[in-house]
Design a protein around this motif. Structure first.
Motif, PDB file in Angstrom:
ATOM      1  N   MET A  63      28.954  29.282  39.963  1.00  0.00           N
ATOM      2  CA  MET A  63      30.093  30.199  40.142  1.00  0.00           C
ATOM      3  C   MET A  63      29.743  31.602  39.632  1.00  0.00           C
ATOM      4  O   MET A  63      30.080  32.598  40.270  1.00  0.00           O
ATOM      5  CB  MET A  63      31.323  29.663  39.409  1.00  0.00           C
ATOM      6  CG  MET A  63      31.778  28.301  39.858  1.00  0.00           C
ATOM      7  SD  MET A  63      32.922  28.330  41.217  1.00  0.00           S
ATOM      8  CE  MET A  63      34.347  29.015  40.461  1.00  0.00           C
ATOM      9  N   ILE A  64      29.079  31.672  38.494  1.00  0.00           N
ATOM     10  CA  ILE A  64      28.667  32.963  37.940  1.00  0.00           C
ATOM     11  C   ILE A  64      27.714  33.666  38.898  1.00  0.00           C
ATOM     12  O   ILE A  64      27.839  34.869  39.159  1.00  0.00           O
ATOM     13  CB  ILE A  64      28.020  32.766  36.544  1.00  0.00           C
ATOM     14  CG1 ILE A  64      29.092  32.353  35.536  1.00  0.00           C
ATOM     15  CG2 ILE A  64      27.276  34.017  36.096  1.00  0.00           C
ATOM     16  CD1 ILE A  64      28.547  31.819  34.228  1.00  0.00           C
ATOM     17  N   PHE A  65      26.783  32.915  39.463  1.00  0.00           N
ATOM     18  CA  PHE A  65      25.796  33.469  40.391  1.00  0.00           C
ATOM     19  C   PHE A  65      26.494  34.054  41.617  1.00  0.00           C
ATOM     20  O   PHE A  65      26.208  35.165  42.037  1.00  0.00           O
ATOM     21  CB  PHE A  65      24.802  32.376  40.791  1.00  0.00           C
ATOM     22  CG  PHE A  65      23.534  32.878  41.402  1.00  0.00           C
ATOM     23  CD1 PHE A  65      22.460  33.228  40.599  1.00  0.00           C
ATOM     24  CD2 PHE A  65      23.397  32.976  42.783  1.00  0.00           C
ATOM     25  CE1 PHE A  65      21.268  33.671  41.159  1.00  0.00           C
ATOM     26  CE2 PHE A  65      22.225  33.420  43.352  1.00  0.00           C
ATOM     27  CZ  PHE A  65      21.146  33.771  42.549  1.00  0.00           C
ATOM     28  N   VAL A  66      27.431  33.303  42.185  1.00  0.00           N
ATOM     29  CA  VAL A  66      28.158  33.777  43.370  1.00  0.00           C
ATOM     30  C   VAL A  66      28.994  35.007  43.046  1.00  0.00           C
ATOM     31  O   VAL A  66      29.044  35.962  43.827  1.00  0.00           O
ATOM     32  CB  VAL A  66      29.021  32.638  43.949  1.00  0.00           C
ATOM     33  CG1 VAL A  66      30.335  33.083  44.500  1.00  0.00           C
ATOM     34  CG2 VAL A  66      28.290  31.943  45.052  1.00  0.00           C
ATOM     35  N   THR A  67      29.637  35.019  41.900  1.00  0.00           N
ATOM     36  CA  THR A  67      30.424  36.181  41.492  1.00  0.00           C
ATOM     37  C   THR A  67      29.527  37.404  41.353  1.00  0.00           C
ATOM     38  O   THR A  67      29.888  38.499  41.784  1.00  0.00           O
ATOM     39  CB  THR A  67      31.164  35.889  40.168  1.00  0.00           C
ATOM     40  OG1 THR A  67      31.997  34.736  40.355  1.00  0.00           O
ATOM     41  CG2 THR A  67      32.008  37.066  39.734  1.00  0.00           C
ATOM     42  N   ALA A  68      28.351  37.215  40.779  1.00  0.00           N
ATOM     43  CA  ALA A  68      27.401  38.326  40.654  1.00  0.00           C
ATOM     44  C   ALA A  68      26.949  38.818  42.023  1.00  0.00           C
ATOM     45  O   ALA A  68      26.839  40.029  42.243  1.00  0.00           O
ATOM     46  CB  ALA A  68      26.204  37.894  39.807  1.00  0.00           C
ATOM     47  N   LEU A  69      26.706  37.902  42.950  1.00  0.00           N
ATOM     48  CA  LEU A  69      26.298  38.298  44.302  1.00  0.00           C
ATOM     49  C   LEU A  69      27.408  39.075  45.006  1.00  0.00           C
ATOM     50  O   LEU A  69      27.134  40.039  45.736  1.00  0.00           O
ATOM     51  CB  LEU A  69      25.910  37.076  45.135  1.00  0.00           C
ATOM     52  CG  LEU A  69      24.551  36.460  44.832  1.00  0.00           C
ATOM     53  CD1 LEU A  69      24.368  35.186  45.638  1.00  0.00           C
ATOM     54  CD2 LEU A  69      23.426  37.437  45.095  1.00  0.00           C
ATOM     55  N   GLU A  70      28.649  38.675  44.796  1.00  0.00           N
ATOM     56  CA  GLU A  70      29.779  39.388  45.399  1.00  0.00           C
ATOM     57  C   GLU A  70      29.825  40.834  44.917  1.00  0.00           C
ATOM     58  O   GLU A  70      30.255  41.724  45.643  1.00  0.00           O
ATOM     59  CB  GLU A  70      31.095  38.674  45.083  1.00  0.00           C
ATOM     60  CG  GLU A  70      31.245  37.361  45.822  1.00  0.00           C
ATOM     61  CD  GLU A  70      32.425  36.532  45.349  1.00  0.00           C
ATOM     62  OE1 GLU A  70      33.084  36.899  44.334  1.00  0.00           O
ATOM     63  OE2 GLU A  70      32.695  35.489  45.981  1.00  0.00           O
ATOM     64  N   GLY A  71      29.354  41.065  43.686  1.00  0.00           N
ATOM     65  CA  GLY A  71      29.302  42.413  43.145  1.00  0.00           C
ATOM     66  C   GLY A  71      28.188  43.247  43.752  1.00  0.00           C
ATOM     67  O   GLY A  71      28.170  44.469  43.606  1.00  0.00           O
ATOM     68  N   VAL A  72      27.267  42.610  44.448  1.00  0.00           N
ATOM     69  CA  VAL A  72      26.150  43.320  45.076  1.00  0.00           C
ATOM     70  C   VAL A  72      26.505  43.707  46.508  1.00  0.00           C
ATOM     71  O   VAL A  72      26.361  44.856  46.908  1.00  0.00           O
ATOM     72  CB  VAL A  72      24.861  42.462  45.052  1.00  0.00           C
ATOM     73  CG1 VAL A  72      23.734  43.140  45.810  1.00  0.00           C
ATOM     74  CG2 VAL A  72      24.446  42.158  43.620  1.00  0.00           C
ATOM     75  N   SER A  73      26.982  42.727  47.299  1.00  0.00           N
ATOM     76  CA  SER A  73      27.295  42.985  48.706  1.00  0.00           C
ATOM     77  C   SER A  73      28.089  41.827  49.301  1.00  0.00           C
ATOM     78  O   SER A  73      27.844  40.666  48.953  1.00  0.00           O
ATOM     79  CB  SER A  73      26.010  43.185  49.508  1.00  0.00           C
ATOM     80  OG  SER A  73      26.294  43.259  50.888  1.00  0.00           O
ATOM     81  N   GLU A  74      28.976  42.156  50.218  1.00  0.00           N
ATOM     82  CA  GLU A  74      29.744  41.121  50.913  1.00  0.00           C
ATOM     83  C   GLU A  74      28.940  40.435  52.005  1.00  0.00           C
ATOM     84  O   GLU A  74      29.368  39.418  52.545  1.00  0.00           O
ATOM     85  CB  GLU A  74      31.006  41.732  51.507  1.00  0.00           C
ATOM     86  CG  GLU A  74      31.983  42.191  50.448  1.00  0.00           C
ATOM     87  CD  GLU A  74      33.216  42.838  51.040  1.00  0.00           C
ATOM     88  OE1 GLU A  74      33.373  42.855  52.282  1.00  0.00           O
ATOM     89  OE2 GLU A  74      34.037  43.337  50.256  1.00  0.00           O
ATOM     90  N   THR A  75      27.777  40.998  52.348  1.00  0.00           N
ATOM     91  CA  THR A  75      26.967  40.402  53.419  1.00  0.00           C
ATOM     92  C   THR A  75      26.053  39.298  52.915  1.00  0.00           C
ATOM     93  O   THR A  75      25.340  38.691  53.694  1.00  0.00           O
ATOM     94  CB  THR A  75      26.105  41.478  54.119  1.00  0.00           C
ATOM     95  OG1 THR A  75      25.180  42.011  53.165  1.00  0.00           O
ATOM     96  CG2 THR A  75      26.963  42.582  54.702  1.00  0.00           C
TER      97      THR A  75
END
Length: 130
Positions: A18-30
């Motif tokens: 979950m933390i990893f996905v949240t961090a990725l969302e902070g990078v880009s929606e793509t």
């Protein structure tokens, strides 16, 4: 970031997923992220779904059944994945382990940060370098 990027995280800790996905969302929606909970399931997916070629692979070092190092060795035997940057993702890092996994084909070792913002920065840097 216009092109879709796919991450493949192999980690038995659902909180870390979950933390990893949240961090990725902070990078880009793509960015999309797929998960497996251990190395054996990850290898089954990679071997059975030959159309699945993630842009980046992250392997938790300490998992049941098959650890990150063992999984890395098997992933490096899959020819279609030879070009995929593959990172060991761990909470504790021994300098000897870092050297060993790099010799086995790991792109690098990422220490799991305590901040989502820091993880977002690390992941953004990885994408921009590759």
């Amino acid at each position: 970031m216009e092109n879709s990027v796919t991450f493949f995280l192999v980690d038995d800790d659902t909180d870390d997923q979950m933390i990893f996905v949240t961090a990725l969302e902070g990078v880009s929606e793509t960015i999309t992220c797929e998960f497996e909970n251990d190395g054996i399931k990850a290898l089954e997916k990679l071997n059975l779904d030959t159309s699945f070629i993630p842009d980046f692979i992250f392997l938790d070092m300490n998992m049941p059944r098959m650890n990150g190092k063992e999984c890395l060795v098997e992933i490096r035997k899959i020819n279609r994945l030879n070009h995929v940057p593959t990172f060991i993702y761990s909470t504790s890092v021994d300098p000897r382990m870092i050297e060993e996994v790099k010799l086995l084909g790991a792109t690098d070792v990422i220490i799991k940060p305590t901040s989502i913002r820091v993880l977002s920065t690390i992941l953004a840097n990885i994408i921009s370098k590759n």
